[in-house]
Design a protein around this motif. Structure first.
Motif, PDB file in Angstrom:
ATOM      1  N   MET A 254       0.848  -1.190   0.000  1.00  0.00           N
ATOM      2  CA  MET A 254       0.000   0.000   0.000  1.00  0.00           C
ATOM      3  C   MET A 254       0.883   1.239   0.000  1.00  0.00           C
ATOM      4  O   MET A 254       1.869   1.301   0.717  1.00  0.00           O
ATOM      5  CB  MET A 254      -0.897  -0.014   1.242  1.00  0.00           C
ATOM      6  N   THR A 255       0.532   2.216  -0.842  1.00  0.00           N
ATOM      7  CA  THR A 255       1.272   3.473  -0.916  1.00  0.00           C
ATOM      8  C   THR A 255       0.325   4.617  -0.623  1.00  0.00           C
ATOM      9  O   THR A 255      -0.787   4.660  -1.157  1.00  0.00           O
ATOM     10  CB  THR A 255       1.898   3.648  -2.318  1.00  0.00           C
ATOM     11  N   ASN A 256       0.741   5.549   0.235  1.00  0.00           N
ATOM     12  CA  ASN A 256      -0.043   6.734   0.578  1.00  0.00           C
ATOM     13  C   ASN A 256       0.747   7.979   0.222  1.00  0.00           C
ATOM     14  O   ASN A 256       1.846   8.177   0.741  1.00  0.00           O
ATOM     15  CB  ASN A 256      -0.351   6.764   2.079  1.00  0.00           C
ATOM     16  N   THR A 257       0.196   8.807  -0.654  1.00  0.00           N
ATOM     17  CA  THR A 257       0.813  10.089  -0.978  1.00  0.00           C
ATOM     18  C   THR A 257      -0.178  10.931  -1.761  1.00  0.00           C
ATOM     19  O   THR A 257      -1.072  10.389  -2.416  1.00  0.00           O
ATOM     20  CB  THR A 257       2.120   9.907  -1.787  1.00  0.00           C
ATOM     21  N   ASN A 258      -0.034  12.252  -1.661  1.00  0.00           N
ATOM     22  CA  ASN A 258      -0.829  13.156  -2.494  1.00  0.00           C
ATOM     23  C   ASN A 258      -2.332  12.971  -2.259  1.00  0.00           C
ATOM     24  O   ASN A 258      -3.132  13.081  -3.188  1.00  0.00           O
ATOM     25  CB  ASN A 258      -0.474  12.934  -3.975  1.00  0.00           C
ATOM     26  N   SER A 259      -2.723  12.659  -1.032  1.00  0.00           N
ATOM     27  CA  SER A 259      -4.104  12.389  -0.615  1.00  0.00           C
ATOM     28  C   SER A 259      -4.712  11.189  -1.332  1.00  0.00           C
ATOM     29  O   SER A 259      -5.924  11.043  -1.422  1.00  0.00           O
ATOM     30  CB  SER A 259      -5.008  13.624  -0.810  1.00  0.00           C
TER      31      SER A 259
ATOM     32  N   GLU B  97      -4.349   6.741  -2.026  1.00  0.00           N
ATOM     33  CA  GLU B  97      -3.863   5.497  -1.438  1.00  0.00           C
ATOM     34  C   GLU B  97      -4.063   4.362  -2.426  1.00  0.00           C
ATOM     35  O   GLU B  97      -5.165   4.180  -2.954  1.00  0.00           O
ATOM     36  CB  GLU B  97      -4.609   5.199  -0.141  1.00  0.00           C
ATOM     37  N   SER B  98      -3.001   3.614  -2.685  1.00  0.00           N
ATOM     38  CA  SER B  98      -3.109   2.447  -3.556  1.00  0.00           C
ATOM     39  C   SER B  98      -3.316   1.193  -2.709  1.00  0.00           C
ATOM     40  O   SER B  98      -2.887   1.139  -1.558  1.00  0.00           O
ATOM     41  CB  SER B  98      -1.844   2.289  -4.406  1.00  0.00           C
ATOM     42  N   GLN B  99      -3.954   0.212  -3.280  1.00  0.00           N
ATOM     43  CA  GLN B  99      -4.201  -1.034  -2.562  1.00  0.00           C
ATOM     44  C   GLN B  99      -2.924  -1.852  -2.430  1.00  0.00           C
ATOM     45  O   GLN B  99      -2.711  -2.549  -1.441  1.00  0.00           O
ATOM     46  CB  GLN B  99      -5.269  -1.850  -3.308  1.00  0.00           C
ATOM     47  N   TYR B 100      -2.063  -1.770  -3.440  1.00  0.00           N
ATOM     48  CA  TYR B 100      -0.784  -2.477  -3.436  1.00  0.00           C
ATOM     49  C   TYR B 100       0.342  -1.457  -3.460  1.00  0.00           C
ATOM     50  O   TYR B 100       0.162  -0.304  -3.858  1.00  0.00           O
ATOM     51  CB  TYR B 100      -0.698  -3.427  -4.632  1.00  0.00           C
ATOM     52  N   SER B 101       1.519  -1.881  -3.053  1.00  0.00           N
ATOM     53  CA  SER B 101       2.656  -0.976  -2.966  1.00  0.00           C
ATOM     54  C   SER B 101       3.186  -0.661  -4.369  1.00  0.00           C
ATOM     55  O   SER B 101       3.609  -1.556  -5.098  1.00  0.00           O
ATOM     56  CB  SER B 101       3.759  -1.618  -2.126  1.00  0.00           C
ATOM     57  N   ILE B 102       3.107   0.612  -4.755  1.00  0.00           N
ATOM     58  CA  ILE B 102       3.612   1.064  -6.049  1.00  0.00           C
ATOM     59  C   ILE B 102       4.490   2.284  -5.815  1.00  0.00           C
ATOM     60  O   ILE B 102       4.494   2.866  -4.732  1.00  0.00           O
ATOM     61  CB  ILE B 102       2.460   1.418  -7.024  1.00  0.00           C
ATOM     62  N   ASP B 103       5.230   2.690  -6.825  1.00  0.00           N
ATOM     63  CA  ASP B 103       6.060   3.885  -6.708  1.00  0.00           C
ATOM     64  C   ASP B 103       5.154   5.105  -6.526  1.00  0.00           C
ATOM     65  O   ASP B 103       4.107   5.228  -7.179  1.00  0.00           O
ATOM     66  CB  ASP B 103       6.921   4.054  -7.955  1.00  0.00           C
ATOM     67  N   SER B 104       5.541   6.018  -5.673  1.00  0.00           N
ATOM     68  CA  SER B 104       4.704   7.182  -5.381  1.00  0.00           C
ATOM     69  C   SER B 104       4.482   8.068  -6.611  1.00  0.00           C
ATOM     70  O   SER B 104       3.514   8.837  -6.654  1.00  0.00           O
ATOM     71  CB  SER B 104       5.320   8.007  -4.246  1.00  0.00           C
ATOM     72  N   LEU B 105       5.340   7.970  -7.619  1.00  0.00           N
ATOM     73  CA  LEU B 105       5.178   8.765  -8.836  1.00  0.00           C
ATOM     74  C   LEU B 105       3.793   8.576  -9.448  1.00  0.00           C
ATOM     75  O   LEU B 105       3.183   9.523  -9.944  1.00  0.00           O
ATOM     76  CB  LEU B 105       6.255   8.370  -9.864  1.00  0.00           C
ATOM     77  N   PHE B 106       3.267   7.361  -9.390  1.00  0.00           N
ATOM     78  CA  PHE B 106       1.978   7.081 -10.015  1.00  0.00           C
ATOM     79  C   PHE B 106       0.827   7.773  -9.279  1.00  0.00           C
ATOM     80  O   PHE B 106      -0.202   8.084  -9.889  1.00  0.00           O
ATOM     81  CB  PHE B 106       1.737   5.572 -10.076  1.00  0.00           C
ATOM     82  N   LEU B 107       0.992   8.019  -7.992  1.00  0.00           N
ATOM     83  CA  LEU B 107      -0.027   8.734  -7.220  1.00  0.00           C
ATOM     84  C   LEU B 107       0.208  10.241  -7.249  1.00  0.00           C
ATOM     85  O   LEU B 107      -0.740  11.024  -7.132  1.00  0.00           O
ATOM     86  CB  LEU B 107      -0.051   8.233  -5.776  1.00  0.00           C
ATOM     87  N   ASP B 108       1.456  10.648  -7.402  1.00  0.00           N
ATOM     88  CA  ASP B 108       1.773  12.080  -7.456  1.00  0.00           C
ATOM     89  C   ASP B 108       1.343  12.708  -8.779  1.00  0.00           C
ATOM     90  O   ASP B 108       1.096  13.910  -8.846  1.00  0.00           O
ATOM     91  CB  ASP B 108       3.274  12.306  -7.248  1.00  0.00           C
ATOM     92  N   ARG B 109       1.263  11.908  -9.835  1.00  0.00           N
ATOM     93  CA  ARG B 109       0.826  12.411 -11.134  1.00  0.00           C
ATOM     94  C   ARG B 109      -0.683  12.619 -11.111  1.00  0.00           C
ATOM     95  O   ARG B 109      -1.435  11.738 -10.749  1.00  0.00           O
ATOM     96  CB  ARG B 109       1.182  11.402 -12.242  1.00  0.00           C
ATOM     97  N   TRP B 110      -1.129  13.809 -11.455  1.00  0.00           N
ATOM     98  CA  TRP B 110      -2.550  14.070 -11.617  1.00  0.00           C
ATOM     99  C   TRP B 110      -2.721  15.181 -12.638  1.00  0.00           C
ATOM    100  O   TRP B 110      -1.738  15.665 -13.191  1.00  0.00           O
ATOM    101  CB  TRP B 110      -3.224  14.382 -10.277  1.00  0.00           C
ATOM    102  N   SER B 111      -3.942  15.579 -12.919  1.00  0.00           N
ATOM    103  CA  SER B 111      -4.236  16.494 -14.027  1.00  0.00           C
ATOM    104  C   SER B 111      -4.864  17.794 -13.545  1.00  0.00           C
ATOM    105  O   SER B 111      -6.084  17.969 -13.620  1.00  0.00           O
ATOM    106  CB  SER B 111      -5.180  15.800 -15.018  1.00  0.00           C
TER     107      SER B 111
END
Length: 199
Positions: free
Chosen positions: A1-6, A8-22
């Motif tokens: 699980m990854t938490n960043t940028n408000s 949360e992913s279910q599985y642990s991924i690089d935070s870049l994928f959550l930090d990217r938004w539009s």
């Protein structure tokens, strides 16, 4: 699980994928062309079916002679916020393989899939470079080919606005309320083991 940028992913991924938004609020700043070319270089290395590399990018930088023409190719709603971006570009894909106009041309079934992958790479490199990229379907598809000299055999896929994130208070109230990283459906709603489930 990854938490960043408000997010949360279910599985642990690089935070870049959550930090990217539009985002839609940009700073009105210009961008060095080299910064945009870095993003396009990353996009250029996307995986491609049989290495056909069907993606093409046509771009304009804020302050250039092409800027107003590119901005005018967005629908009015998108012009309202994209006018503060540093770069606008259109993603185009080549629909066939082989020499243009030759009998050897064959339809390329995955041209849009491959171009979409390249756009994804571009959006991630934008974030790594300190920028944000916002893809748009709200573009004047009927006018773009003529305006940008795009010949038959190519498909306009989408528009993209890129820039440094700005103050959301510059946006109309309804857009300010939406100016945050969106969440995603549960993974179980989009990924199925063995059998497709329509949801």
């Amino acid at each position: 699980m990854t938490n960043t940028n408000s997010r949360e992913s279910q599985y642990s991924i690089d935070s870049l994928f959550l930090d990217r938004w539009s985002p839609r609020a940009f700073t009105n700043e210009t961008m060095p062309e080299a910064d945009l070319l870095t993003m396009l270089e990353a996009a250029h290395w996307a995986p491609s079916s049989s290495n056909h590399q069907p993606w093409r990018f046509v771009y304009a930088l804020r302050g250039s002679q092409h800027w107003d023409r590119f901005l005018d190719l967005l629908i009015e709603f998108n012009q309202g916020w994209a006018k503060t971006a540093a770069a606008l570009l259109f993603v185009v894909s080549r629909t066939h393989t082989g020499e243009l106009g030759s009998a050897e041309q064959k339809p390329n079934y995955t041209h849009s899939f491959d171009a979409g992958t390249a756009w994804g790479f571009l959006s991630l490199q934008a974030r790594l470079s300190g920028y944000y990229a916002h893809g748009m379907g709200g573009i004047h598809l009927d006018r773009i080919p003529e305006a940008l000299d795009i010949p038959e055999g190519y498909r306009v896929e989408a528009g993209v606005a890129i820039g440094k994130i700005g103050d959301k208070n510059q946006l109309p109230e309804k857009l300010r309320e939406r100016e945050f990283p969106s969440h995603r459906k549960p993974l179980s709603d989009v990924a199925f083991n063995g059998t497709f489930i329509a949801k």
